[in-house]
Motif scaffolding. Structure first.
Motif, short mmCIF file in Angstrom:
data_model
loop_
_atom_site.label_atom_id
_atom_site.label_comp_id
_atom_site.label_asym_id
_atom_site.label_seq_id
_atom_site.Cartn_x
_atom_site.Cartn_y
_atom_site.Cartn_z
N LEU A 24 0.83 -1.20 0.00
CA LEU A 24 0.00 0.00 0.00
C LEU A 24 0.87 1.26 0.00
N ALA A 25 1.96 1.25 0.74
CA ALA A 25 2.89 2.39 0.74
C ALA A 25 3.52 2.58 -0.63
N LEU A 26 3.83 1.49 -1.31
CA LEU A 26 4.38 1.59 -2.66
C LEU A 26 3.36 2.18 -3.63
N SER A 29 3.07 5.89 -3.01
CA SER A 29 4.24 6.57 -3.54
C SER A 29 4.15 6.71 -5.06
N LEU A 30 3.67 5.67 -5.70
CA LEU A 30 3.51 5.73 -7.15
C LEU A 30 2.46 6.77 -7.56
N GLU A 31 1.42 6.91 -6.77
CA GLU A 31 0.41 7.93 -7.05
C GLU A 31 0.97 9.34 -6.84
N ILE A 32 1.85 9.51 -5.87
CA ILE A 32 2.49 10.82 -5.68
C ILE A 32 3.37 11.16 -6.87
N VAL A 33 4.07 10.17 -7.39
CA VAL A 33 4.88 10.39 -8.60
C VAL A 33 3.99 10.79 -9.76
N MET A 34 2.88 10.10 -9.93
CA MET A 34 1.96 10.41 -11.02
C MET A 34 1.35 11.81 -10.87
N CYS A 62 -6.20 3.62 -14.64
CA CYS A 62 -5.99 2.19 -14.93
C CYS A 62 -4.86 1.63 -14.08
N GLU A 63 -3.80 2.40 -13.90
CA GLU A 63 -2.67 1.96 -13.08
C GLU A 63 -3.11 1.79 -11.62
N ALA A 64 -3.90 2.71 -11.12
CA ALA A 64 -4.37 2.62 -9.74
C ALA A 64 -5.31 1.43 -9.57
N ARG A 65 -6.15 1.19 -10.54
CA ARG A 65 -7.08 0.06 -10.47
C ARG A 65 -6.33 -1.27 -10.46
N LEU A 66 -5.34 -1.41 -11.31
CA LEU A 66 -4.55 -2.65 -11.34
C LEU A 66 -3.77 -2.83 -10.04
N GLY A 67 -3.22 -1.74 -9.52
CA GLY A 67 -2.47 -1.83 -8.27
C GLY A 67 -3.35 -2.24 -7.11
N LEU A 68 -4.54 -1.68 -7.01
CA LEU A 68 -5.45 -2.06 -5.93
C LEU A 68 -5.94 -3.49 -6.09
#
Length: 91
Positions: A24-26, A29-34, A62-68
């Motif tokens: 979840l932290a990763l 972090s990826l969403e902050i980069v985006m 789409c990236e957030a959906r796949l990550g979740l």
């Protein structure tokens, strides 16, 4: 505003490197980069290429959906989102 986007991008990259315990932290972090990339992109293209900004939003969603989805499946099968407990050989 561009400086804020660059700071968000750098902070997100450092967070990706140093927070490798929980999935979840990763993902956060990826969403902050985006978000940092979006701020930089929105300032530079402004309103000339709106389609590019909409395409970027679709890509981020789409990236957030796949990550979740991966997070939910990982918690279902392994019991937590800790990355050190996940072994590909055990599954």
């Amino acid at each position: 505003m561009v400086l804020f986007g660059i700071i968000l991008f750098i902070f997100g990259i450092f967070s990706l490197v140093y927070n490798r315990k929980h999935m979840l932290a990763l993902l956060l972090s990826l969403e902050i980069v985006m978000l940092g990339v979006f701020l930089i992109l929105a300032i530079f293209v402004a309103s000339s290429i709106v389609e590019l900004i909409v395409f970027y939003f679709v890509l981020v969603v789409c990236e957030a959906r796949l990550g979740l989805g991966v997070l939910v499946i990982g918690v279902y099968f392994y019991g937590s989102d800790e990355l050190r407990g996940i072994s590909l050989l055990r599954c």
